[in-house]
Design an enzyme around this catalytic site. Sequence first.
Site, PDB file in Angstrom:
ATOM      1  N   HIS A 245       1.845   4.566  -2.853  1.00 31.68           N
ATOM      2  CA  HIS A 245       2.032   6.009  -2.674  1.00 31.68           C
ATOM      3  C   HIS A 245       3.429   6.415  -3.145  1.00 31.68           C
ATOM      4  O   HIS A 245       3.608   7.438  -3.812  1.00 31.68           O
ATOM      5  CB  HIS A 245       1.887   6.378  -1.194  1.00 31.68           C
ATOM      6  CG  HIS A 245       0.490   6.337  -0.671  1.00 31.68           C
ATOM      7  ND1 HIS A 245      -0.516   7.156  -1.150  1.00 31.68           N
ATOM      8  CD2 HIS A 245      -0.081   5.590   0.310  1.00 31.68           C
ATOM      9  CE1 HIS A 245      -1.639   6.918  -0.487  1.00 31.68           C
ATOM     10  NE2 HIS A 245      -1.401   5.967   0.403  1.00 31.68           N
TER      11      HIS A 245
ATOM     12  N   HIS B 145       0.831  -1.207   0.000  1.00 27.17           N
ATOM     13  CA  HIS B 145       0.000   0.000   0.000  1.00 27.17           C
ATOM     14  C   HIS B 145       0.867   1.260   0.000  1.00 27.17           C
ATOM     15  O   HIS B 145       0.696   2.152  -0.847  1.00 27.17           O
ATOM     16  CB  HIS B 145      -0.910  -0.008   1.230  1.00 27.17           C
ATOM     17  CG  HIS B 145      -1.804   1.189   1.334  1.00 27.17           C
ATOM     18  ND1 HIS B 145      -3.121   1.171   0.939  1.00 27.17           N
ATOM     19  CD2 HIS B 145      -1.570   2.448   1.787  1.00 27.17           C
ATOM     20  CE1 HIS B 145      -3.656   2.370   1.141  1.00 27.17           C
ATOM     21  NE2 HIS B 145      -2.733   3.162   1.660  1.00 27.17           N
ATOM     22  N   GLU B 146       1.797   1.331   0.944  1.00 24.75           N
ATOM     23  CA  GLU B 146       2.636   2.528   1.032  1.00 24.75           C
ATOM     24  C   GLU B 146       3.568   2.643  -0.169  1.00 24.75           C
ATOM     25  O   GLU B 146       3.901   3.747  -0.610  1.00 24.75           O
ATOM     26  CB  GLU B 146       3.435   2.516   2.335  1.00 24.75           C
ATOM     27  CG  GLU B 146       2.587   2.470   3.602  1.00 24.75           C
ATOM     28  CD  GLU B 146       1.526   3.552   3.664  1.00 24.75           C
ATOM     29  OE1 GLU B 146       1.726   4.629   3.053  1.00 24.75           O
ATOM     30  OE2 GLU B 146       0.491   3.336   4.323  1.00 24.75           O
TER      31      GLU B 146
ATOM     32  N   GLU C 277      -4.588   8.049  -2.932  1.00 26.25           N
ATOM     33  CA  GLU C 277      -5.101   6.801  -2.357  1.00 26.25           C
ATOM     34  C   GLU C 277      -5.481   5.807  -3.441  1.00 26.25           C
ATOM     35  O   GLU C 277      -5.383   4.592  -3.246  1.00 26.25           O
ATOM     36  CB  GLU C 277      -6.299   7.098  -1.456  1.00 26.25           C
ATOM     37  CG  GLU C 277      -6.611   6.008  -0.448  1.00 26.25           C
ATOM     38  CD  GLU C 277      -5.484   5.780   0.553  1.00 26.25           C
ATOM     39  OE1 GLU C 277      -5.385   4.649   1.086  1.00 26.25           O
ATOM     40  OE2 GLU C 277      -4.694   6.716   0.798  1.00 26.25           O
TER      41      GLU C 277
END
Length: 323
Positions: free
Chosen positions: A274, A270-271, A300
């Site tokens: 980003h 997830h990170e 997001e």
Amino acid sequence: MQTTEKTQPKLLNLKKRLSEINDLEAAASLLYWDQATYMPPGGAAARGRQLATLQKIAHSKFTDPAMGELLEGLRPYEETLPYFSDEASLIRCTRKNYHRAVQVPAEFMGEFSEHRTETYSVWVKARATNDFAAVRPYLEKTLDLSREMAYFFPGYEHIADPLIDFADYGMKVSILRTLFSQLREELVPIVEAITAQSPTDNNCLHQRYPEEEQLDLTLKVMKQMGYDFERGRQDQTHHPFMINFSTGDVRITTRVDEDDLSQALFSSIHEMGHGLYEQGIRRDLEGTPLACGTSSGVHESQSRLWENIVGRSRGFWKFFYPQ
């Protein structure tokens, strides 16, 4: 040509001012990253003061009346440019941010920054013992300060509108309510259909996996997905996040539960989503408002794309599970 010659010094002045402000903000971000990763608990009070100081200085420099005069002086030049050109976009975005920033006093920005730092420190301790009562007064003050922030922008339809606008320019409660209503109609039947099925056997995720092995796996996965470790790194924290100090230094964090592989694996992916977004920004935009994600919503979407569409796909597990 005459307009360009007259405008060039102003444009260079704008970029110089923005670069200095960006440096201050990057220094503050580095202090925050340290607080969330390696800083000893005893440094919390001083760190709050340090972050507040940098926040006030950066805010004061950005809201300097000279900045407003400079932006107005560039307006005629901006109007000669294609709307989506780099220079027109830089002037337009900076003006938008400036008009918003001048509504908020620097002292308030410093106070809010210091409160966030203190709240984080209290939350870390409260999280370990599941002590909501300890952090509740700080959350209540956060709400009070958030309301005060909104009051600096009178004329809103809903008190949350100015706060949403900071994260996603142009968005407001009425738009989001319509959007969520439409999503609910489509998503609820999908969720009901999924939950009606027999539970998936995910026992492979809930076995004992040593911390070092989990971290090695996350690094391997992220390298395969394209995260550039020459311009980034991964560390552990209590609540994973991505943070960047430049296009050449985009860092992510994760957390490990040795009895739940999904914690570290999906947090890292997830990170990393980003991080890939930030690493993909053109380097010549460095130090300007254009060198960042366009909105929290778009940001997001990138992290969720990698975590949920890629990381939870059959193809992903067919590739990585045998390894």
